[in-house]
Scaffold this motif. Structure first.
Motif, PDB file in Angstrom:
ATOM      1  N   SER A 117       0.828  -1.215   0.000  1.00 25.79           N
ATOM      2  CA  SER A 117       0.000   0.000   0.000  1.00 25.79           C
ATOM      3  C   SER A 117       0.856   1.256   0.000  1.00 25.79           C
ATOM      4  O   SER A 117       0.470   2.283  -0.563  1.00 25.79           O
ATOM      5  N   ILE A 118       2.035   1.182   0.644  1.00 31.75           N
ATOM      6  CA  ILE A 118       2.952   2.326   0.636  1.00 31.75           C
ATOM      7  C   ILE A 118       3.467   2.583  -0.777  1.00 31.75           C
ATOM      8  O   ILE A 118       3.524   3.730  -1.248  1.00 31.75           O
ATOM      9  N   LEU A 119       3.834   1.508  -1.487  1.00 33.92           N
ATOM     10  CA  LEU A 119       4.308   1.655  -2.863  1.00 33.92           C
ATOM     11  C   LEU A 119       3.195   2.215  -3.757  1.00 33.92           C
ATOM     12  O   LEU A 119       3.433   3.094  -4.588  1.00 33.92           O
ATOM     13  N   LYS A 120       1.989   1.699  -3.568  1.00 33.25           N
ATOM     14  CA  LYS A 120       0.865   2.161  -4.387  1.00 33.25           C
ATOM     15  C   LYS A 120       0.544   3.619  -4.116  1.00 33.25           C
ATOM     16  O   LYS A 120       0.151   4.373  -5.029  1.00 33.25           O
ATOM     17  N   ASP A 121       0.723   4.058  -2.881  1.00 31.31           N
ATOM     18  CA  ASP A 121       0.384   5.433  -2.491  1.00 31.31           C
ATOM     19  C   ASP A 121       1.374   6.447  -3.026  1.00 31.31           C
ATOM     20  O   ASP A 121       1.071   7.634  -3.082  1.00 31.31           O
ATOM     21  N   ASN A 122       2.570   5.995  -3.400  1.00 30.27           N
ATOM     22  CA  ASN A 122       3.606   6.915  -3.883  1.00 30.27           C
ATOM     23  C   ASN A 122       3.786   6.702  -5.377  1.00 30.27           C
ATOM     24  O   ASN A 122       4.318   5.685  -5.820  1.00 30.27           O
ATOM     25  N   SER A 123       3.373   7.668  -6.163  1.00 35.60           N
ATOM     26  CA  SER A 123       3.330   7.503  -7.615  1.00 35.60           C
ATOM     27  C   SER A 123       4.700   7.316  -8.247  1.00 35.60           C
ATOM     28  O   SER A 123       4.783   6.844  -9.390  1.00 35.60           O
ATOM     29  N   ILE A 124       5.773   7.652  -7.539  1.00 33.19           N
ATOM     30  CA  ILE A 124       7.100   7.473  -8.139  1.00 33.19           C
ATOM     31  C   ILE A 124       7.367   6.004  -8.453  1.00 33.19           C
ATOM     32  O   ILE A 124       8.093   5.675  -9.396  1.00 33.19           O
ATOM     33  N   PHE A 125       6.750   5.087  -7.688  1.00 33.45           N
ATOM     34  CA  PHE A 125       6.952   3.660  -7.942  1.00 33.45           C
ATOM     35  C   PHE A 125       6.180   3.165  -9.156  1.00 33.45           C
ATOM     36  O   PHE A 125       6.339   2.009  -9.564  1.00 33.45           O
ATOM     37  N   ASN A 126       5.388   4.045  -9.772  1.00 32.46           N
ATOM     38  CA  ASN A 126       4.708   3.673 -11.008  1.00 32.46           C
ATOM     39  C   ASN A 126       5.681   3.520 -12.173  1.00 32.46           C
ATOM     40  O   ASN A 126       5.294   3.017 -13.241  1.00 32.46           O
ATOM     41  N   VAL A 127       6.937   3.946 -11.994  1.00 34.62           N
ATOM     42  CA  VAL A 127       7.930   3.695 -13.048  1.00 34.62           C
ATOM     43  C   VAL A 127       8.166   2.202 -13.215  1.00 34.62           C
ATOM     44  O   VAL A 127       8.696   1.763 -14.249  1.00 34.62           O
ATOM     45  N   LEU A 128       7.779   1.418 -12.219  1.00 31.97           N
ATOM     46  CA  LEU A 128       7.830  -0.038 -12.327  1.00 31.97           C
ATOM     47  C   LEU A 128       6.487  -0.505 -12.892  1.00 31.97           C
ATOM     48  O   LEU A 128       5.542  -0.781 -12.154  1.00 31.97           O
ATOM     49  N   ASN A 129       6.404  -0.546 -14.187  1.00 34.67           N
ATOM     50  CA  ASN A 129       5.171  -0.883 -14.883  1.00 34.67           C
ATOM     51  C   ASN A 129       4.690  -2.264 -14.456  1.00 34.67           C
ATOM     52  O   ASN A 129       5.419  -3.253 -14.570  1.00 34.67           O
ATOM     53  N   GLU A 130       3.470  -2.335 -13.959  1.00 37.01           N
ATOM     54  CA  GLU A 130       2.974  -3.603 -13.429  1.00 37.01           C
ATOM     55  C   GLU A 130       2.768  -4.664 -14.515  1.00 37.01           C
ATOM     56  O   GLU A 130       2.541  -5.832 -14.198  1.00 37.01           O
ATOM     57  N   LYS A 131       2.875  -4.287 -15.785  1.00 35.69           N
ATOM     58  CA  LYS A 131       2.872  -5.296 -16.853  1.00 35.69           C
ATOM     59  C   LYS A 131       4.150  -6.121 -16.809  1.00 35.69           C
ATOM     60  O   LYS A 131       4.155  -7.279 -17.224  1.00 35.69           O
ATOM     61  N   ASN A 132       5.231  -5.507 -16.350  1.00 35.41           N
ATOM     62  CA  ASN A 132       6.506  -6.211 -16.226  1.00 35.41           C
ATOM     63  C   ASN A 132       6.811  -6.603 -14.782  1.00 35.41           C
ATOM     64  O   ASN A 132       7.433  -7.631 -14.533  1.00 35.41           O
ATOM     65  N   VAL A 133       6.401  -5.742 -13.858  1.00 35.20           N
ATOM     66  CA  VAL A 133       6.758  -5.928 -12.453  1.00 35.20           C
ATOM     67  C   VAL A 133       5.487  -6.167 -11.647  1.00 35.20           C
ATOM     68  O   VAL A 133       4.801  -5.214 -11.246  1.00 35.20           O
ATOM     69  N   ALA A 134       5.178  -7.437 -11.438  1.00 31.33           N
ATOM     70  CA  ALA A 134       3.982  -7.792 -10.673  1.00 31.33           C
ATOM     71  C   ALA A 134       4.212  -7.529  -9.189  1.00 31.33           C
ATOM     72  O   ALA A 134       5.354  -7.552  -8.712  1.00 31.33           O
ATOM     73  N   ARG A 135       3.135  -7.263  -8.470  1.00 34.85           N
ATOM     74  CA  ARG A 135       3.200  -7.062  -7.024  1.00 34.85           C
ATOM     75  C   ARG A 135       2.306  -8.106  -6.366  1.00 34.85           C
ATOM     76  O   ARG A 135       1.108  -8.179  -6.636  1.00 34.85           O
ATOM     77  N   ARG A 136       2.905  -8.914  -5.501  1.00 34.98           N
ATOM     78  CA  ARG A 136       2.191 -10.012  -4.872  1.00 34.98           C
ATOM     79  C   ARG A 136       2.183  -9.827  -3.360  1.00 34.98           C
ATOM     80  O   ARG A 136       3.243  -9.645  -2.744  1.00 34.98           O
ATOM     81  N   ALA A 137       1.004  -9.914  -2.765  1.00 34.55           N
ATOM     82  CA  ALA A 137       0.878  -9.788  -1.311  1.00 34.55           C
ATOM     83  C   ALA A 137       1.264 -11.101  -0.637  1.00 34.55           C
ATOM     84  O   ALA A 137       0.903 -12.188  -1.106  1.00 34.55           O
ATOM     85  N   ILE A 138       2.014 -10.993   0.457  1.00 34.55           N
ATOM     86  CA  ILE A 138       2.366 -12.159   1.262  1.00 34.55           C
ATOM     87  C   ILE A 138       1.702 -12.006   2.630  1.00 34.55           C
ATOM     88  O   ILE A 138       1.448 -10.902   3.093  1.00 34.55           O
ATOM     89  N   GLU A 139       1.436 -13.134   3.274  1.00 31.33           N
ATOM     90  CA  GLU A 139       0.705 -13.135   4.535  1.00 31.33           C
ATOM     91  C   GLU A 139       1.572 -13.656   5.663  1.00 31.33           C
ATOM     92  O   GLU A 139       2.443 -14.521   5.454  1.00 31.33           O
ATOM     93  N   LEU A 140       1.324 -13.150   6.861  1.00 27.92           N
ATOM     94  CA  LEU A 140       2.062 -13.597   8.031  1.00 27.92           C
ATOM     95  C   LEU A 140       1.851 -15.088   8.260  1.00 27.92           C
ATOM     96  O   LEU A 140       0.725 -15.591   8.204  1.00 27.92           O
ATOM     97  N   ASP A 141       2.968 -15.795   8.501  1.00 29.44           N
ATOM     98  CA  ASP A 141       2.963 -17.215   8.850  1.00 29.44           C
ATOM     99  C   ASP A 141       2.347 -18.105   7.775  1.00 29.44           C
ATOM    100  O   ASP A 141       1.924 -19.233   8.058  1.00 29.44           O
ATOM    101  N   LYS A 142       2.315 -17.628   6.552  1.00 28.02           N
ATOM    102  CA  LYS A 142       1.833 -18.436   5.439  1.00 28.02           C
ATOM    103  C   LYS A 142       2.960 -18.579   4.416  1.00 28.02           C
ATOM    104  O   LYS A 142       3.413 -17.603   3.820  1.00 28.02           O
ATOM    105  N   ALA A 143       3.420 -19.821   4.225  1.00 30.06           N
ATOM    106  CA  ALA A 143       4.545 -20.067   3.325  1.00 30.06           C
ATOM    107  C   ALA A 143       4.161 -19.739   1.878  1.00 30.06           C
ATOM    108  O   ALA A 143       3.024 -19.951   1.456  1.00 30.06           O
ATOM    109  N   PHE A 144       5.126 -19.209   1.140  1.00 32.30           N
ATOM    110  CA  PHE A 144       4.930 -18.993  -0.293  1.00 32.30           C
ATOM    111  C   PHE A 144       6.225 -19.331  -1.017  1.00 32.30           C
ATOM    112  O   PHE A 144       7.314 -19.341  -0.434  1.00 32.30           O
TER     113      PHE A 144
END
Length: 309
Positions: A117-144
């Motif tokens: 949410s911090i990355l999404k809130d700051n538009s400067i990180f939009n230089v990482l185009n989500e077509k190339n750079v996916a963002r995946r949420a991870i959860e506490l105590d859940k293996a991935f």
């Protein structure tokens, strides 16, 4: 086989810091280059070809130049062996390096939704185009299992867990971009090679060693742990700042409640301090503090160190 490369071992600002004239920074500039260090990050791989970064420091470009394992493949106009970045917090020294990865190569960012949410809130990180750079949420105590760019498994399993800490300092006194309170701003990671079962822990920020933290780290073959300050009032005593280590969300190395004392007797195979502040006297190889730490079985991380599990 799990391989780990320490890209940077220092806390925010590195050693020497750009505007600091403390004894350690003066030494790093004048005759003691061995204590020079970039900001904390490591790289991991299970196959020797595809790598994942744990945090992306502001010094990332310099770190990648210094690390041949992370260079583009010879003969390729555009290539990187970096398949992803796992973020353990939203501090500047963990996320600013993402901006150096904006040149169109695909990889995935894995982070708790509070950090995303911090990355999404700051538009400067939009230089990482989500077509190339996916963002995946991870959860506490859940293996991935982080994936390779083609979607195949990496052979690495990661379990994120909460450790005592603080949210990013630049959000103090402000509403969190996630819109709610909760855990997830400061994570530790259990990192496992699925083929061999070998594993280690990465805890670059931690304000206290709780019983839960002890239970997790007990018996681990390797632990990277927060070594920001030697004593809690270190910055104040040195005239470098007004905050204690605890006030910044970091446990001290020394003292009855410090990391050395509270993690003693847990049968940890190899204990390595990283995220070490420029004020920390344990940086100096010939210091009394360094001797105390080493006598207790601790190592002080250095840029470029490689470990195989």
């Amino acid at each position: 086989m799990l391989r780990v490369v320490v890209l940077g071992a220092a806390a925010g600002g590195g050693v020497p810091q750009w505007n600091c004239g403390c004894p350690n920074c003066r030494a790093a500039r004048n005759g003691r280059p061995e204590i020079q260090s970039t900001q904390a990050s490591i790289a991991i791989t299970a196959d020797g070809e595809h790598w994942f970064l744990i945090n992306a420091s502001p010094d990332l470009r310099q770190q990648l130049i210094a690390t041949p394992q992370l260079h583009p493949k010879p003969g390729k106009l555009r290539h990187s062996p970096i398949s992803g970045v796992i973020l353990t917090n939203g501090e500047i020294d963990a996320v600013a390096g993402l901006l150096s990865m904006r040149e169109g190569w695909p990889f995935t960012i894995y982070a708790h939704e509070r950090v995303l949410s911090i990355l999404k809130d700051n538009s400067i990180f939009n230089v990482l185009n989500e077509k190339n750079v996916a963002r995946r949420a991870i959860e506490l105590d859940k293996a991935f299992e982080p994936l390779l760019p083609n979607g195949s498994p990496s052979g690495i399993e990661i379990v994120p867990f909460e450790v005592p800490g603080k949210g990013a300092w630049y959000l103090e006194g402000k509403s969190h971009p996630s819109g709610r309170d909760g855990a997830g701003d400061t994570l530790g990671l259990r990192i496992v090679d699925k083929a061999s079962g070998n594993y280690f822990y990465f805890v670059a920020a931690c304000a206290a060693v709780t019983e839960d933290v002890k239970a997790r780290l007990a018996g681990a073959p390797l632990v990277f742990f927060d070594g920001t300050v030697w004593r809690d009032d270190e910055l104040i005593a040195a005239g470098l700042g007004s905050k204690t280590g605890q006030g910044m969300g970091h446990i001290a190395m020394s003292g009855d409640a410090g990391a050395i004392a509270t993690l003693a007797g847990l049968d940890i195979g190899r204990k390595i301090f990283l995220h070490i502040n420029n004020s920390n006297p344990a940086l100096l190889h010939d210091s009394e503090e360094r001797e105390i730490a080493e006598r207790a079985g601790w190592q002080i991380a250095a840029d470029g160190t490689e470990i195989t599990l």
